[in-house]
Scaffold this motif. Structure first.
Motif, mmCIF file in Angstrom:
data_model
loop_
_atom_site.group_PDB
_atom_site.id
_atom_site.type_symbol
_atom_site.label_atom_id
_atom_site.label_comp_id
_atom_site.label_asym_id
_atom_site.label_seq_id
_atom_site.Cartn_x
_atom_site.Cartn_y
_atom_site.Cartn_z
ATOM 1 N N ASP A 1 8.660 36.038 6.745
ATOM 2 C CA ASP A 1 9.974 36.538 6.356
ATOM 3 C C ASP A 1 10.439 35.732 5.157
ATOM 4 O O ASP A 1 10.594 34.507 5.246
ATOM 5 N N GLN B 1 14.807 31.998 11.219
ATOM 6 C CA GLN B 1 14.362 33.342 11.565
ATOM 7 C C GLN B 1 15.537 34.217 11.981
ATOM 8 O O GLN B 1 15.655 35.378 11.563
ATOM 9 N N GLU B 2 16.430 33.647 12.794
ATOM 10 C CA GLU B 2 17.581 34.426 13.247
ATOM 11 C C GLU B 2 18.523 34.730 12.088
ATOM 12 O O GLU B 2 19.078 35.836 12.003
ATOM 13 N N THR C 1 16.911 37.525 10.231
ATOM 14 C CA THR C 1 16.966 38.764 11.010
ATOM 15 C C THR C 1 18.367 39.370 10.978
ATOM 16 O O THR C 1 18.530 40.591 10.878
ATOM 17 N N TRP D 1 18.722 40.972 7.740
ATOM 18 C CA TRP D 1 17.870 42.161 7.700
ATOM 19 C C TRP D 1 18.573 43.363 8.333
ATOM 20 O O TRP D 1 18.318 44.508 8.003
ATOM 21 N N ASN E 1 21.182 39.068 16.640
ATOM 22 C CA ASN E 1 20.632 38.453 17.849
ATOM 23 C C ASN E 1 21.432 37.217 18.247
ATOM 24 O O ASN E 1 20.885 36.205 18.637
#
Length: 379
Positions: free
Chosen positions: A64, A183-184, A187, A190, A194
């Motif tokens: 990512d 990552q979160e 995301t 994106w 979460n």
């Protein structure tokens, strides 16, 4: 013609005010507590991109990658080729960039060789989206190795810009739980939320901010500083509250040190900063000018006990408009040590700003500094 310009300015002002209100009502800022096992700081682009490429080569599950700016040049094409190959090998590749930041983004990146998205596309009514930028820069590999900081993707970031010369910036490579946080953050940008999925424990605070959240966070640190405040930023256009808080800190005996580049990549931003430089100096701040190329690092230290580093500049755009990503650590953390060592070195190789330097700025810059007053909220 003049009335059209005036109308456009009024519309921008209305858009900003309405947008700021709407964002305050649906603010998506978030914070995490996390840890990291390994830390490495990169202050120049060649070694950073070499490390990124080496880690991407080893990816087996996911990549990512997010930049505010992606150029159409040698280094960006090198990344494009590598990402397309990793996608073909079965690795999930997602690339995210800002609509305005990468306005000239070459169409070939959108040819479905891997997943690509742009954040903040303009839509009517604009209400902030015309001006808000996703300024985050994140790379997460297999959810364990993560990078983030001030570098974008382009040849100028490896010193290929003839005017600016060497590019000095701060970008961290980390291994450990912080990869889950990065990552979160990615995301969420994106398009999938979460929140609450990651355990909130650790000695690193990561802040994903938008609107005025970052301004309020920094205001608290500045107002509580007792001995020292140190600021490294390519731009210095504080909000009224932060400018006053810095002067109040100086009045109560706090040493304030500011590091900025002598060269400018945005001439209006440099012009807009001049009145603040003069005011800070008059109240006792020490200002250094980075002279060995262009300084683009973003870091703050408070009482030599707390470090705030990441993607946010010390300007109104980052403090009140942009979507940013910063981390905060205490003085015992390895991230603090690498940031401290590099910042101290950059101060030692810079020169002090003098009244003579300020007084001898070109006339056009002084004129621009006055013209820029109505536009500071966008800088």
């Amino acid at each position: 013609m003049l009335w059209i310009i005036i109308l456009l300015i009024l519309l921008l002002m209305i858009d900003f005010q309405v947008g700021r209100f709407l964002v305050s009502k649906r603010n998506n800022s978030q914070s995490w507590q996390t840890t990291t096992e390994e830390v490495e700081l990169f202050a120049e682009g060649n070694s950073l991109f070499e490390a990124m490429i080496a880690d991407i080569e080893k990816a087996t599950e996911s990549i990512d990658i997010q930049f505010f700016i992606i150029r159409n040049d040698r280094i960006s094409n090198q990344f494009y080729t590598l990402l397309a190959r990793k996608h073909a090998e079965g690795v999930r590749v997602r690339l995210l960039t800002d609509w305005v930041g990468s306005f000239k983004f070459r169409k070939k990146w959108l040819n479905q060789k891997f997943f690509v998205r742009k954040t903040n596309p303009p839509r009517f009514p604009f209400f902030y989206h015309l001006q808000q930028r996703n300024h985050r820069k994140v790379l997460v590999i297999d959810q364990r190795i993560s990078y983030f900081g001030g570098f974008n993707l382009g040849d100028e970031y490896v010193g290929k810009d003839v005017k600016l010369g060497k590019w000095r910036d701060y970008h961290l490579r980390m291994i450990g739980k912080i990869g889950e946080v990065m990552q979160e953050s990615f995301t969420n940008d994106w398009g999938f939320t979460n929140k609450g999925q990651i355990p909130q424990t650790g000695d690193i605070e990561v802040l994903s901010t938008e609107g005025e959240v970052l301004e309020k966070e920094l205001l608290d640190y500045i107002e509580n500083a007792k001995e020292t405040i140190e600021i490294g930023s390519p731009y210095f256009i504080p909000t009224r509250k932060l400018a006053q808080a810095l002067m109040d800190a100086l009045a109560r005996g706090v040493d304030v040190t500011i590091l900025v580049p002598e060269k400018a990549d945005h001439i209006i931003a440099k012009a807009a900063a001049l009145p603040y430089f003069r005011k800070m100096k008059e109240h006792g701040a020490t200002i250094y000018l980075y002279v060995d190329g262009f300084f683009h690092g973003k870091v703050l230290f408070f009482d030599r006990k707390i470090c705030d580093a990441g993607t946010a500049n010390f300007d109104r755009r980052s403090l009140q408009l942009n979507q940013e990503l910063n981390l905060i650590v205490g003085h015992e953390h390895p991230i603090y040590h690498v940031m401290r060592k590099t910042f101290d070195f950059d101060i030692s190789t810079s020169k002090r700003m003098t009244d003579t330097w300020l007084n001898h700025q070109p006339l056009y810059l002084k004129i621009l500094s006055w013209i820029s007053i109505p536009f500071r909220i966008f800088l």
